[in-house]
Enzyme design. Structure first.
Site, PDB file in Angstrom:
ATOM      1  N   THR A 121       0.816  -1.205   0.000  1.00 17.02           N
ATOM      2  CA  THR A 121       0.000   0.000   0.000  1.00 17.02           C
ATOM      3  C   THR A 121       0.850   1.256   0.000  1.00 17.02           C
ATOM      4  O   THR A 121       1.984   1.247   0.506  1.00 17.02           O
ATOM      5  CB  THR A 121      -0.905   0.020   1.257  1.00 17.02           C
ATOM      6  OG1 THR A 121      -1.530   1.294   1.399  1.00 17.02           O
ATOM      7  CG2 THR A 121      -0.105  -0.248   2.526  1.00 17.02           C
ATOM      8  N   ASP A 122       0.288   2.359  -0.518  1.00 23.25           N
ATOM      9  CA  ASP A 122       0.996   3.637  -0.469  1.00 23.25           C
ATOM     10  C   ASP A 122       1.131   4.167   0.946  1.00 23.25           C
ATOM     11  O   ASP A 122       1.955   5.050   1.218  1.00 23.25           O
ATOM     12  CB  ASP A 122       0.294   4.678  -1.353  1.00 23.25           C
ATOM     13  CG  ASP A 122      -1.153   4.967  -0.962  1.00 23.25           C
ATOM     14  OD1 ASP A 122      -1.664   4.360   0.000  1.00 23.25           O
ATOM     15  OD2 ASP A 122      -1.792   5.796  -1.655  1.00 23.25           O
ATOM     16  N   GLU A 123       0.353   3.630   1.884  1.00 24.24           N
ATOM     17  CA  GLU A 123       0.396   4.134   3.255  1.00 24.24           C
ATOM     18  C   GLU A 123       1.732   3.880   3.941  1.00 24.24           C
ATOM     19  O   GLU A 123       2.039   4.510   4.960  1.00 24.24           O
ATOM     20  CB  GLU A 123      -0.742   3.535   4.077  1.00 24.24           C
ATOM     21  CG  GLU A 123      -2.115   3.956   3.580  1.00 24.24           C
ATOM     22  CD  GLU A 123      -3.231   3.620   4.547  1.00 24.24           C
ATOM     23  OE1 GLU A 123      -3.019   3.744   5.765  1.00 24.24           O
ATOM     24  OE2 GLU A 123      -4.313   3.240   4.074  1.00 24.24           O
ATOM     25  N   TYR A 145      -1.496  -0.355  11.180  1.00 22.84           N
ATOM     26  CA  TYR A 145      -1.708  -1.047   9.895  1.00 22.84           C
ATOM     27  C   TYR A 145      -0.557  -0.793   8.937  1.00 22.84           C
ATOM     28  O   TYR A 145       0.054  -1.734   8.410  1.00 22.84           O
ATOM     29  CB  TYR A 145      -3.029  -0.603   9.259  1.00 22.84           C
ATOM     30  CG  TYR A 145      -3.075  -0.869   7.774  1.00 22.84           C
ATOM     31  CD1 TYR A 145      -2.992  -2.169   7.286  1.00 22.84           C
ATOM     32  CD2 TYR A 145      -3.170   0.176   6.853  1.00 22.84           C
ATOM     33  CE1 TYR A 145      -3.011  -2.427   5.914  1.00 22.84           C
ATOM     34  CE2 TYR A 145      -3.193  -0.068   5.481  1.00 22.84           C
ATOM     35  CZ  TYR A 145      -3.114  -1.366   5.025  1.00 22.84           C
ATOM     36  OH  TYR A 145      -3.120  -1.610   3.665  1.00 22.84           O
ATOM     37  N   LYS A 149       2.381  -3.326   7.326  1.00 20.60           N
ATOM     38  CA  LYS A 149       2.614  -3.531   5.900  1.00 20.60           C
ATOM     39  C   LYS A 149       4.043  -3.160   5.511  1.00 20.60           C
ATOM     40  O   LYS A 149       4.670  -3.849   4.700  1.00 20.60           O
ATOM     41  CB  LYS A 149       1.609  -2.731   5.077  1.00 20.60           C
ATOM     42  CG  LYS A 149       0.188  -3.265   5.131  1.00 20.60           C
ATOM     43  CD  LYS A 149       0.072  -4.687   4.596  1.00 20.60           C
ATOM     44  CE  LYS A 149       0.288  -4.752   3.091  1.00 20.60           C
ATOM     45  NZ  LYS A 149       0.071  -6.138   2.573  1.00 20.60           N
TER      46      LYS A 149
END
Length: 322
Positions: A121-123, A145, A149
């Site tokens: 994810t970009d997060e 979260y 990741k």
């Protein structure tokens, strides 16, 4: 060829599997999914002659080893992915996202399975005020979260650098489209508005996200699987940046509702202001380019939820309100 796909009873993974089965008649697919609250067999063409479904946990080393022994390649979608749930309790996120990924990597290494596409994810990059993150930028996750990741990304890439395993990592922007579990913002707002209910908007709504149709994301993942380079990271963006307030306005309009249906709620803890990834690398190396116009894609998505109450109404009981 047999492809093992984890987490494919969920939103993105099931879209990926349905697309593969429709266009690649030489591919057999094995799905491993735990069927947690966000996974449902109604997302998959159960009974398809080239699809095998196995219910199980990516942390189950014996089961994962057995499935990896019969696989040629792995695409790893399985993850806990809801930021608010991770704030309430990070343990499940660390177990599934970190230990589950390590379990899969160990099995892939033992059985020489590759490519191993790790979907992220970009997060993991954290917030950026202007510009866009390239793949080479240091990671700066801010929620449990995104930290889980980022950890799984680093472990996956370490297996390439240490063991030579053919690992490829994708980092996508916010997905939308049919079959998304109704705790995520677009299906949450649409299903609540269709039911005549109110919707929550965090803080002042200035937080900005880039939106990517799930089918475009899945095409990008498959380009990485088939054309990507071992040990590389590929950003997959959508090219449509909207503030949460702007998105709320579009959803209200699409559902024929007014702003008096919006509740302004306290902002999320550690809420990143803006995400944006630079996907030049995927475009130039792989030919990746989103095909869905956001306006049309959003309209089609709202129409899908309007026409498929039988899919989302049973699931909505397990969704969070924020």
């Amino acid at each position: 060829m047999n492809l093992l796909v984890t987490g494919a009873a969920g939103f993105i993974g099931s879209t990926y599997v349905r697309g593969l089965l429709a266009r690649d008649t030489a591919l057999d697919v094995t799905v491993l999914d735990k069927l947690t609250y966000a996974g449902t067999l109604t997302n998959l063409p159960v009974g398809h002659p080239r699809l095998e479904f196995v219910q199980g946990d990516v942390c189950d080393a014996d089961l994962v080893d057995k499935l990896a022994a019969g696989a040629d390649q792995i695409v790893h979608f399985a993850a806990e992915s809801h930021v608010d749930r991770s704030i309430d309790g990070a343990g499940t996120f660390v177990r599934t996202n970190v230990l589950g990924t390590q379990t899969l990597l160990d099995a892939a290494l033992r059985h020489a399975v590759g490519p191993f596409v790790h979907v992220s994810t970009d997060e993991v990059y954290g917030s950026i005020e202007t510009g866009s993150w390239p793949e080479s930028h240091p990671l700066g996750p801010t929620s449990p979260y995104s930290a889980s990741k980022a950890s799984s990304d680093l472990i996956a890439l370490a297996y390439h650098r240490t063991h030579g395993l053919d690992v490829r990592v994708t980092r996508c922007s916010n997905n939308y489209g049919p079959h998304q579990f109704p705790e995520k913002v677009i299906p949450l707002f649409v299903t609540r508005l269709l039911d005549g209910e109110r919707v929550p908007l965090y803080g002042d709504g200035r937080n900005v996200r880039d939106w990517l149709h799930v089918e475009d994301h899945c095409r990008g993942v498959d380009l990485v699987r088939t054309k990507g380079r071992p040990g590389e990271v590929y950003n997959l963006g959508g090219g449509t940046e909207l503030s949460n307030r702007e998105l709320t306005g579009l959803l209200l309009e699409a559902c024929h509702a007014d702003w008096d249906r919006v509740d302004h709620v306290p902002d999320r803890k550690g809420h990143d202001l803006r995400y944006s990834v630079d996907w030049t690398k995927a475009r130039t190396e792989l030919g990746y380019r989103p095909r869905h116009d956001f306006t049309a894609g959003l309209a089609d998505t709202v129409a899908w939820y309007r026409d498929h109450r039988d899919w989302w109404e049973p699931l909505k009981r397990g969704a969070r309100t924020v």
